[in-house]
Design a protein around this motif. Structure first.
Motif, PDB file in Angstrom:
ATOM      1  N   ALA A   1       2.322  76.112  72.144  1.00 54.92           N
ATOM      2  CA  ALA A   1       1.933  75.425  70.913  1.00 54.92           C
ATOM      3  C   ALA A   1       0.791  74.450  71.159  1.00 54.92           C
ATOM      4  O   ALA A   1      -0.151  74.359  70.360  1.00 54.92           O
ATOM      5  CB  ALA A   1       3.141  74.698  70.324  1.00 54.92           C
ATOM      6  N   LYS A   2       0.848  73.718  72.258  1.00 55.04           N
ATOM      7  CA  LYS A   2      -0.210  72.745  72.549  1.00 55.04           C
ATOM      8  C   LYS A   2      -1.522  73.451  72.906  1.00 55.04           C
ATOM      9  O   LYS A   2      -2.604  72.987  72.529  1.00 55.04           O
ATOM     10  CB  LYS A   2       0.234  71.810  73.669  1.00 55.04           C
ATOM     11  N   LEU A   3      -1.445  74.549  73.622  1.00 56.41           N
ATOM     12  CA  LEU A   3      -2.662  75.305  73.914  1.00 56.41           C
ATOM     13  C   LEU A   3      -3.342  75.758  72.634  1.00 56.41           C
ATOM     14  O   LEU A   3      -4.579  75.735  72.521  1.00 56.41           O
ATOM     15  CB  LEU A   3      -2.333  76.527  74.775  1.00 56.41           C
ATOM     16  N   GLN A   4      -2.548  76.165  71.660  1.00 55.27           N
ATOM     17  CA  GLN A   4      -3.109  76.704  70.426  1.00 55.27           C
ATOM     18  C   GLN A   4      -3.660  75.639  69.484  1.00 55.27           C
ATOM     19  O   GLN A   4      -4.209  75.966  68.436  1.00 55.27           O
ATOM     20  CB  GLN A   4      -2.058  77.560  69.720  1.00 55.27           C
ATOM     21  N   THR A   5      -3.546  74.368  69.867  1.00 53.65           N
ATOM     22  CA  THR A   5      -4.219  73.320  69.091  1.00 53.65           C
ATOM     23  C   THR A   5      -5.695  73.238  69.447  1.00 53.65           C
ATOM     24  O   THR A   5      -6.459  72.578  68.737  1.00 53.65           O
ATOM     25  CB  THR A   5      -3.561  71.944  69.326  1.00 53.65           C
ATOM     26  N   ILE A   6      -6.097  73.898  70.536  1.00 51.99           N
ATOM     27  CA  ILE A   6      -7.512  73.929  70.920  1.00 51.99           C
ATOM     28  C   ILE A   6      -8.223  74.967  70.065  1.00 51.99           C
ATOM     29  O   ILE A   6      -7.840  76.141  70.061  1.00 51.99           O
ATOM     30  CB  ILE A   6      -7.669  74.297  72.408  1.00 51.99           C
ATOM     31  N   PRO A   7      -9.254  74.579  69.304  1.00 45.22           N
ATOM     32  CA  PRO A   7      -9.981  75.565  68.500  1.00 45.22           C
ATOM     33  C   PRO A   7     -10.503  76.708  69.373  1.00 45.22           C
ATOM     34  O   PRO A   7     -11.121  76.479  70.417  1.00 45.22           O
ATOM     35  CB  PRO A   7     -11.144  74.749  67.917  1.00 45.22           C
ATOM     36  N   GLY A   8     -10.217  77.925  68.970  1.00 44.47           N
ATOM     37  CA  GLY A   8     -10.642  79.089  69.736  1.00 44.47           C
ATOM     38  C   GLY A   8      -9.564  79.645  70.642  1.00 44.47           C
ATOM     39  O   GLY A   8      -9.739  80.714  71.230  1.00 44.47           O
TER      40      GLY A   8
END
Length: 331
Positions: free
Chosen positions: A239-246
């Motif tokens: 989930a935290k990784l997917q907060t990075i745009p792209g």
């Protein structure tokens, strides 16, 4: 599984050495194979004398050599590890995780989810047979988020050949020579600081478009926070990784398969995976939604099922358009 002190001759030949022993089946090549980004991966070399890996640790770079010996009389499997460089102790401290010690297949083999609930649908015979023939497979946990994230971002929406060609170019250009008596050409991938220093024209020469290079740059500006994700449970780290745009579900899944040994991580959005899983389980190709529906009875172990399907020898027929290899380096 345990770590024990190696023979003194082994220990004397490196900055650090240890021996990892398991009383069950183990296959070093199958376990670590997911980490290899093609046979020309600049940071991993597989030779008759073992697996050689170069990477960065909190204490500095390291070269790690892993050799699987013949089974002992008791049936125990032995992996001898030697390490060179400032990061030798750190690498050996993480050795058991890298080799998959924390990856237990006991629930899967018992036909239950990680919570102990029986599978609502029995595993297909060919999956069970693949498991029977490949008891030595483990899911490794490198704990190195950046080292997994960068090449995965480069593989977004392009062919694997194109992505790995670009990654190889950049590591050779900005990586560092592996410490110790490493095989010729073995390199430590660039540090976050080095990645951030790559100029736009070098990304272009590597065939990496501005969207992917910008994603790498955004991610690595918080490299310290990124590496802390290795300490979180898989779902939270994803989930935290997917907060990075792209960085989306596919990228996060590919990373966690390597950094966390995630047994349930599915690369939704992969160009070929859904078709392959559909064909391997039903004889018919499917899409992402169909793949998830097919794998749902084995939630908690879906990545295990996918890995075993890959070992069955099943291959989906190749029909229709293929993703073309593009080369913009001369433009």
């Amino acid at each position: 599984m345990s770590l024990v002190e190696p023979p003194s001759a082994v220990a004397d030949a490196a900055d650090g050495a240890t021996r990892w022993v398991t009383d069950g089946p183990y296959d070093l090549h199958q376990t670590l194979g997911i980490l290899l980004r093609s046979n020309s991966d600049p940071s991993i070399a597989v030779h008759p004398d073992g697996w050689w890996m170069a990477f960065s640790t909190v204490d500095g770079p390291v070269t790690l050599r892993l050799v699987q010996g013949p089974p002992e009389v008791s049936g125990a499997q032995v992996i001898d590890a030697q390490a060179w460089g400032p990061g030798a102790a750190s690498a050996l401290d993480n050795l058991s995780a890298l080799l998959g010690e924390g990856d237990s297949w006991s629930d899967f083999d018992a036909g239950t989810s990680p919570s102990g609930t029986p599978f609502p649908t029995p595993l297909p015979h060919h999956v069970l047979e693949a498991r029977r023939r490949n008891k030595g497979l483990r899911l490794p946990s490198t704990g190195r988020i950046v080292d997994s994230l960068v090449p995965t971002i480069l593989e977004q929406k392009v062919t694997v050949i194109e992505a790995r060609r670009g990654y190889r170019y950049l590591v050779k250009r900005y990586g560092s020579v592996a410490p110790g008596p490493a095989p010729e050409g073995l390199l430590v991938a660039p540090s976050p600081t080095d990645w951030l220093a790559v100029p736009s024209w070098e990304w272009h020469k590597a065939g990496v478009g501005p969207q992917r290079s910008a994603t790498v740059m955004r991610a690595l500006r918080s490299a310290v926070a990124l590496e802390r994700l290795a300490l979180l449970p898989s779902a939270e780290a994803s989930a935290k990784l997917q907060t990075i745009p792209g960085v989306g579900q596919w990228t996060a899944a590919e990373v966690l398969q390597r950094t966390h040994g995630c047994s349930d991580s599915i690369a939704v959005g992969d160009y070929h995976l859904a078709k392959f899983v559909g064909f391997a389980l039903t004889g018919q190709r499917t899409d992402d939604a169909g793949m998830l529906a097919l794998l749902e009875p084995w939630r908690g172990h879906r990545q295990r099922v996918v890995r075993l399907l890959g070992l069955t020898g099943a291959r989906a027929p190749r029909f229709g358009a293929r993703m073309s290899i593009q080369d913009h380096r001369g433009h």
